[in-house]
Scaffold this active site. Structure first.
Site, PDB file in Angstrom:
ATOM      1  N   ARG A   1       0.835  -1.205   0.000  1.00  0.00           N
ATOM      2  CA  ARG A   1       0.000   0.000   0.000  1.00  0.00           C
ATOM      3  C   ARG A   1       0.869   1.253   0.000  1.00  0.00           C
ATOM      4  O   ARG A   1       1.802   1.361   0.788  1.00  0.00           O
ATOM      5  CB  ARG A   1      -0.914  -0.006   1.235  1.00  0.00           C
ATOM      6  CG  ARG A   1      -1.795  -1.242   1.218  1.00  0.00           C
ATOM      7  CD  ARG A   1      -2.831  -1.247   2.299  1.00  0.00           C
ATOM      8  NE  ARG A   1      -3.631  -2.465   2.158  1.00  0.00           N
ATOM      9  CZ  ARG A   1      -4.683  -2.774   2.898  1.00  0.00           C
ATOM     10  NH1 ARG A   1      -5.082  -1.946   3.839  1.00  0.00           N
ATOM     11  NH2 ARG A   1      -5.347  -3.886   2.686  1.00  0.00           N
TER      12      ARG A   1
ATOM     13  N   ARG B   1       0.953   1.337  10.380  1.00  0.00           N
ATOM     14  CA  ARG B   1       0.647   1.706   9.005  1.00  0.00           C
ATOM     15  C   ARG B   1       1.920   1.564   8.186  1.00  0.00           C
ATOM     16  O   ARG B   1       2.845   2.359   8.313  1.00  0.00           O
ATOM     17  CB  ARG B   1       0.136   3.151   8.972  1.00  0.00           C
ATOM     18  CG  ARG B   1      -0.486   3.587   7.663  1.00  0.00           C
ATOM     19  CD  ARG B   1      -1.066   4.992   7.776  1.00  0.00           C
ATOM     20  NE  ARG B   1      -2.192   5.060   8.704  1.00  0.00           N
ATOM     21  CZ  ARG B   1      -3.450   4.720   8.378  1.00  0.00           C
ATOM     22  NH1 ARG B   1      -3.732   4.319   7.147  1.00  0.00           N
ATOM     23  NH2 ARG B   1      -4.404   4.787   9.258  1.00  0.00           N
TER      24      ARG B   1
ATOM     25  N   GLU C   1      -8.274  -0.241  14.319  1.00  0.00           N
ATOM     26  CA  GLU C   1      -8.730  -1.264  13.378  1.00  0.00           C
ATOM     27  C   GLU C   1      -7.662  -2.350  13.176  1.00  0.00           C
ATOM     28  O   GLU C   1      -6.514  -2.063  12.860  1.00  0.00           O
ATOM     29  CB  GLU C   1      -9.039  -0.614  12.023  1.00  0.00           C
ATOM     30  CG  GLU C   1      -9.503  -1.625  10.994  1.00  0.00           C
ATOM     31  CD  GLU C   1      -9.694  -1.016   9.603  1.00  0.00           C
ATOM     32  OE1 GLU C   1      -9.845   0.216   9.489  1.00  0.00           O
ATOM     33  OE2 GLU C   1      -9.699  -1.797   8.639  1.00  0.00           O
TER      34      GLU C   1
ATOM     35  N   SER D   1     -11.379  -6.266   9.194  1.00  0.00           N
ATOM     36  CA  SER D   1     -12.507  -5.599   8.564  1.00  0.00           C
ATOM     37  C   SER D   1     -13.191  -6.605   7.646  1.00  0.00           C
ATOM     38  O   SER D   1     -12.513  -7.383   6.975  1.00  0.00           O
ATOM     39  CB  SER D   1     -11.949  -4.440   7.741  1.00  0.00           C
ATOM     40  OG  SER D   1     -12.976  -3.838   7.002  1.00  0.00           O
TER      41      SER D   1
ATOM     42  N   ARG E   1      -0.380  -5.407  12.615  1.00  0.00           N
ATOM     43  CA  ARG E   1      -1.294  -4.853  13.613  1.00  0.00           C
ATOM     44  C   ARG E   1      -1.599  -5.879  14.705  1.00  0.00           C
ATOM     45  O   ARG E   1      -1.785  -5.511  15.873  1.00  0.00           O
ATOM     46  CB  ARG E   1      -2.575  -4.353  12.955  1.00  0.00           C
ATOM     47  CG  ARG E   1      -2.309  -3.070  12.171  1.00  0.00           C
ATOM     48  CD  ARG E   1      -3.564  -2.410  11.669  1.00  0.00           C
ATOM     49  NE  ARG E   1      -3.199  -1.216  10.905  1.00  0.00           N
ATOM     50  CZ  ARG E   1      -4.072  -0.369  10.356  1.00  0.00           C
ATOM     51  NH1 ARG E   1      -5.372  -0.591  10.499  1.00  0.00           N
ATOM     52  NH2 ARG E   1      -3.660   0.677   9.690  1.00  0.00           N
TER      53      ARG E   1
END
Length: 422
Positions: free
Chosen positions: A261, A276, A348, A351, A388
RNA sequence: GGAGGAUUCGCAUAGCGGCCGAGUGCGCACGCUUGGAAAGCGUGUAUAGGGAAACCUAUCGAGGGUUCAAAUCCCUCAUCCUCCGCCA
């Protein structure tokens, strides 16, 4: 992609959905207008083509002067057909370009609003009281150093910002998490998959990642391929242009892959640590099922995500993501947010989205039963996103000396009950 | 990277300008036959759009071109196979 027939018959439903998402309502009327002139053009073309087909046949059968006369007619007609065909193609393309901009219909149960307007569905577990335990929790960066598990400095040196090395216990944690995840997925009827992470434009486009999300995607220009941001892309595209048999449904895949990403536009956010990052590994669940099963399947995916967090013994909450914060393919989305002690917040970690038939229509994936072929529904959900999850485990299960207790479920895979200092 | 071959209806193939949206075999479905089954026989068996229907239109890897007419001829691309080179 929205079913154009549905849109013709229920424009108000689509308008309401667009409004709820904070997206263009006028788009609906543009599509309707474009669709109407397109249909007229298609009709005109088909009539001319039919005439041409008939005439062509008679040319083949004719002889001599008669043939020459017919040929003159046919030539003229051929020009008309060509013109009509060009017009038809242009209008079809134009209409398609408009339709493709339309987001999926919102689930009527999804909360309306922006990023802040999510609804918390439940809390599971209780955040640990470090005051009672008598020490100040260290963040995952510090713990990662003490354990020799995470090296962000060298990551930056070698690969730039938002890059990291998982070393020693960190690398072992990834293997353990992946193994535990795959083992759970197998129990739940998933086929494990190691998909390609380098995909062609059709796969990227079909899964909806070249729209608003495009700036977060890495592209290898020279070869016209993309690095996927999630294995959802190759898993969804796996059955592109296929018709799946109804008796095989639901088809569930658990994809393990690296994810890439660009994180464009997130400069200020989460600059510290590995919350991130540009590259991480993830086990993703993906289901193909009948549309009428999609809601129930969505709940199952959510449950499996919850089970994972519970097994990791991490406090979390489940939120029902608000309309304005849904991806364009999702009709509804649930996020699981894990408690991160040093941030004093839920963040988060997984998801799950129900994309109903929206994604499948773009990818041309259908299923077939006794009644015929119909659009299939697709759903996705994170089983575990490694960095995460590592953050959550380290921070929640740390001891005052910096060692970390390993959740019971991971112990068999890690071969130890405690991560020691190096 | 170089040379050659291939890509047609679930599978295997036929077709090489009009009689082809497309034949055959296998598979599958239904029916007949049978005490039951096998065999045999018959019928059916792609997708999308339009239409109440009859039926019409499009699709023979993708895109473009030639032609009154393209699965069939030409060009470009993609994928697969074989051989050579290179690398792990």
């Amino acid at each position: 992609m929205i079913d154009i027939k549905f849109l013709r018959e229920n424009p108000d439903v689509v308008r309401a959905s667009q409004k709820g998402r904070g997206e263009s309502v006028e788009l609906v009327d543009q599509i309707l207008a474009s669709d109407e002139i397109k249909r007229a053009a298609v009709n005109e073309f088909e009539l001319l083509r039919q005439e041409q087909n008939v005439l062509s046949k008679s040319v083949g059968a004719a002889k001599g002067d008669e043939k020459n006369a017919l040929l003159a007619n046919a030539k003229e007609l051929a020009d008309k057909v060509k013109a009509a065909d060009t017009k038809r193609a242009e209008l079809e393309e134009q209409t398609k370009q408009l339709i493709i901009q339309l987001s999926n219909l919102l689930d009527t149960d999804a909360p309306i609003g922006g990023e802040e307007d999510f609804v918390t569905i439940e809390h599971v577990g209780t955040p640990r009281d470090f005051t009672k335990d008598g020490f100040e929790p260290k963040d995952h960066v510090e713990l990662g150093k003490l354990l020799g598990a995470i090296d962000t400095e060298r990551g930056a040196k070698v690969a730039g910002s938002r890059s990291y090395y998982l070393t020693g216990a960190g690398a072992m944690l990834e293997f353990a998490l992946v193994n535990y995840a795959i083992q759970s997925a197998l129990k739940n009827g998933f086929t494990p998959v190691i998909p390609p992470v380098l995909v062609n434009p059709a796969a990227m486009e079909g899964t909806g990642f070249l729209g608003q999300a495009a700036e977060n995607v890495y592209r290898i220009e020279k070869d016209d391929v993309y690095l996927v941001g999630t294995s959802e892309v190759p898993l969804a595209a796996m059955h592109m242009d296929e018709i799946l048999p109804a008796d095989k449904l639901p088809m569930r895949y658990a994809g393990y892959s690296s994810c890439f990403r660009r994180e464009a536009g997130t400069y200020g956010k989460d600059t510290r640590g590995i919350i991130r990052v540009h590259q991480f590994d993830k086990v993703e669940m993906f289901s193909f099922c009948k549309p009428e099963e999609a809601k129930a399947e969505h709940q199952r995916l959510l449950q499996w995500e919850k089970d994972f967090l519970i097994a990791m013994d991490i406090p979390f909450r489940v939120i029902d993501v608000a309309s304005g914060d849904l991806g364009s393919s999702a009709t509804r989305k649930f996020d699981i947010e894990a408690w991160i002690p040093t941030q004093g917040a839920y963040r988060e970690v997984t998801s799950t989205s129900n994309c109903t038939e929206f994604q499948a229509r773009r990818l041309n994936i259908r299923y077939k039963d006794a009644d015929g072929t119909k659009a299939i529904a697709t759903l996705n959900g994170t089983l575990v996103a490694i960095p995460r999850m590592i953050v959550a485990i380290l921070e929640n299960h740390q001891n005052s000396d910096g060692t970390v207790n390993v959740p019971a479920a991971l112990q068999p895979f890690l071969g130890t009950a405690k991560l020691e200092l190096v």
